[in-house]
Motif scaffolding. Structure first.
Motif, PDB file in Angstrom:
ATOM      1  N   VAL A 266       1.180   5.842  -9.970  1.00  0.00           N
ATOM      2  CA  VAL A 266       1.540   4.760  -9.079  1.00  0.00           C
ATOM      3  C   VAL A 266       2.461   3.772  -9.794  1.00  0.00           C
ATOM      4  O   VAL A 266       2.334   3.696 -11.099  1.00  0.00           O
ATOM      5  CB  VAL A 266       0.108   3.885  -9.033  1.00  0.00           C
ATOM      6  CG1 VAL A 266       0.161   2.651  -8.291  1.00  0.00           C
ATOM      7  CG2 VAL A 266      -1.061   4.718  -8.382  1.00  0.00           C
ATOM      8  N   GLU A 267       3.170   3.145  -9.031  1.00  0.00           N
ATOM      9  CA  GLU A 267       3.729   1.993  -9.401  1.00  0.00           C
ATOM     10  C   GLU A 267       3.309   0.758  -9.250  1.00  0.00           C
ATOM     11  O   GLU A 267       3.104   0.512  -7.966  1.00  0.00           O
ATOM     12  CB  GLU A 267       5.228   1.992  -8.887  1.00  0.00           C
ATOM     13  CG  GLU A 267       6.127   3.288  -9.298  1.00  0.00           C
ATOM     14  CD  GLU A 267       7.596   3.446  -8.811  1.00  0.00           C
ATOM     15  OE1 GLU A 267       8.578   3.141  -9.341  1.00  0.00           O
ATOM     16  OE2 GLU A 267       7.726   3.228  -7.433  1.00  0.00           O
ATOM     17  N   ILE A 268       3.482  -0.142  -9.992  1.00  0.00           N
ATOM     18  CA  ILE A 268       2.779  -1.750  -9.760  1.00  0.00           C
ATOM     19  C   ILE A 268       4.046  -2.600 -10.311  1.00  0.00           C
ATOM     20  O   ILE A 268       4.557  -2.402 -11.260  1.00  0.00           O
ATOM     21  CB  ILE A 268       1.337  -1.879 -10.482  1.00  0.00           C
ATOM     22  CG1 ILE A 268       0.427  -0.753 -10.017  1.00  0.00           C
ATOM     23  CG2 ILE A 268       0.911  -3.047 -10.374  1.00  0.00           C
ATOM     24  CD1 ILE A 268      -1.004  -0.891 -10.710  1.00  0.00           C
TER      25      ILE A 268
ATOM     26  N   LEU B 266       1.549  -2.309  -5.020  1.00  0.00           N
ATOM     27  CA  LEU B 266       0.948  -1.087  -5.512  1.00  0.00           C
ATOM     28  C   LEU B 266       1.620   0.063  -4.743  1.00  0.00           C
ATOM     29  O   LEU B 266       1.614  -0.087  -3.461  1.00  0.00           O
ATOM     30  CB  LEU B 266      -0.398  -0.819  -5.517  1.00  0.00           C
ATOM     31  CG  LEU B 266      -1.263  -1.476  -6.476  1.00  0.00           C
ATOM     32  CD1 LEU B 266      -1.664  -3.244  -5.941  1.00  0.00           C
ATOM     33  CD2 LEU B 266      -2.345  -1.107  -6.847  1.00  0.00           C
ATOM     34  N   ARG B 267       2.527   0.998  -5.469  1.00  0.00           N
ATOM     35  CA  ARG B 267       3.125   2.186  -4.569  1.00  0.00           C
ATOM     36  C   ARG B 267       2.500   3.248  -5.135  1.00  0.00           C
ATOM     37  O   ARG B 267       2.999   3.461  -5.950  1.00  0.00           O
ATOM     38  CB  ARG B 267       4.509   1.875  -4.440  1.00  0.00           C
ATOM     39  CG  ARG B 267       5.363   2.723  -3.542  1.00  0.00           C
ATOM     40  CD  ARG B 267       6.692   2.201  -3.489  1.00  0.00           C
ATOM     41  NE  ARG B 267       7.496   2.079  -4.859  1.00  0.00           N
ATOM     42  CZ  ARG B 267       8.543   1.265  -4.748  1.00  0.00           C
ATOM     43  NH1 ARG B 267       8.762   0.407  -3.778  1.00  0.00           N
ATOM     44  NH2 ARG B 267       9.189   1.022  -6.132  1.00  0.00           N
ATOM     45  N   CYS B 268       2.337   4.296  -4.205  1.00  0.00           N
ATOM     46  CA  CYS B 268       1.894   5.639  -4.680  1.00  0.00           C
ATOM     47  C   CYS B 268       2.560   6.569  -3.408  1.00  0.00           C
ATOM     48  O   CYS B 268       2.058   6.678  -2.206  1.00  0.00           O
ATOM     49  CB  CYS B 268       0.552   5.677  -4.475  1.00  0.00           C
ATOM     50  SG  CYS B 268      -0.220   7.582  -5.157  1.00  0.00           S
ATOM     51  N   GLY B 269       3.600   7.144  -3.601  1.00  0.00           N
ATOM     52  CA  GLY B 269       4.301   8.087  -2.756  1.00  0.00           C
ATOM     53  C   GLY B 269       4.836   6.996  -1.571  1.00  0.00           C
ATOM     54  O   GLY B 269       5.570   5.828  -1.828  1.00  0.00           O
ATOM     55  N   ASP B 270       4.496   7.167  -0.338  1.00  0.00           N
ATOM     56  CA  ASP B 270       4.873   6.307   0.630  1.00  0.00           C
ATOM     57  C   ASP B 270       3.983   5.288   1.014  1.00  0.00           C
ATOM     58  O   ASP B 270       4.278   4.559   1.713  1.00  0.00           O
ATOM     59  CB  ASP B 270       5.216   7.085   1.920  1.00  0.00           C
ATOM     60  CG  ASP B 270       6.363   8.095   1.928  1.00  0.00           C
ATOM     61  OD1 ASP B 270       7.337   7.889   1.134  1.00  0.00           O
ATOM     62  OD2 ASP B 270       6.268   9.169   2.478  1.00  0.00           O
ATOM     63  N   ALA B 271       2.697   5.191   0.249  1.00  0.00           N
ATOM     64  CA  ALA B 271       1.981   4.081   0.556  1.00  0.00           C
ATOM     65  C   ALA B 271       2.206   2.928  -0.413  1.00  0.00           C
ATOM     66  O   ALA B 271       2.294   3.184  -1.385  1.00  0.00           O
ATOM     67  CB  ALA B 271       0.301   4.767   0.135  1.00  0.00           C
TER      68      ALA B 271
END
Length: 151
Positions: free
Chosen positions: A6-8, A27-32
């Protein structure tokens, strides 16, 4: 990017110090992508910077590998230079025996850092970094909302 990576991105804002404040996180996880924000009527900028990171990490439902980006040297240095760990070990006292500020938040953050594998990155604030700019907008909106509530 693996599902558990996850990127935060986080930011805090305060009008006066202390005064009304807000925080924002992406918060970014893949396309979410998920945005979080909140604030307080009477707080400090450093408390909002810490709260943004805490709330973002607490929103993760399972242990993750996290790349956390913040424009707060207080947050990044406090973790990377081991200051917060030392403060906790010394009963929330700094090396000069003065009380460490924000022990409640530092304690929560340190606990979350034990759950997740977090790498912190400092980014220059107000320098055109898209996610930092968006987090700033979220934080400022909350700061203004809490500031207006106190008038």
């Amino acid at each position: 990017m693996p599902a558990n990576h996850v990127e935060i991105f986080t930011d805090g804002a305060c009008s006066g110090n202390p005064g009304p404040g807000g925080w924002g996180a992406i918060l970014r996880c893949g396309d979410a992508v998920r945005e979080l924000s909140g604030g307080e009527a009477q707080t400090t900028n450093n408390r909002m910077e810490l709260t943004a990171a805490i709330e973002a990490l607490a929103a993760l439902k399972r242990p993750c590998r996290v790349e956390l980006y913040s424009d707060s040297k207080y947050l990044v240095d406090g973790v990377q230079k081991g200051w917060a760990v030392s403060w906790r070990k010394n009963g929330w006292r700094k090396g000069n025996k003065e009380p460490a500020l924000n022990p409640d938040l530092w304690g929560r953050l340190l606990d979350l850092l034990e759950v997740h594998q977090v790498t912190l990155h400092w980014v220059k604030g107000h320098a055109g970094h898209p996610e930092n700019e968006r987090c700033d907008a979220l934080a400022v909106a909350q700061r203004d909302r809490f500031g207006a509530a106190g008038r």
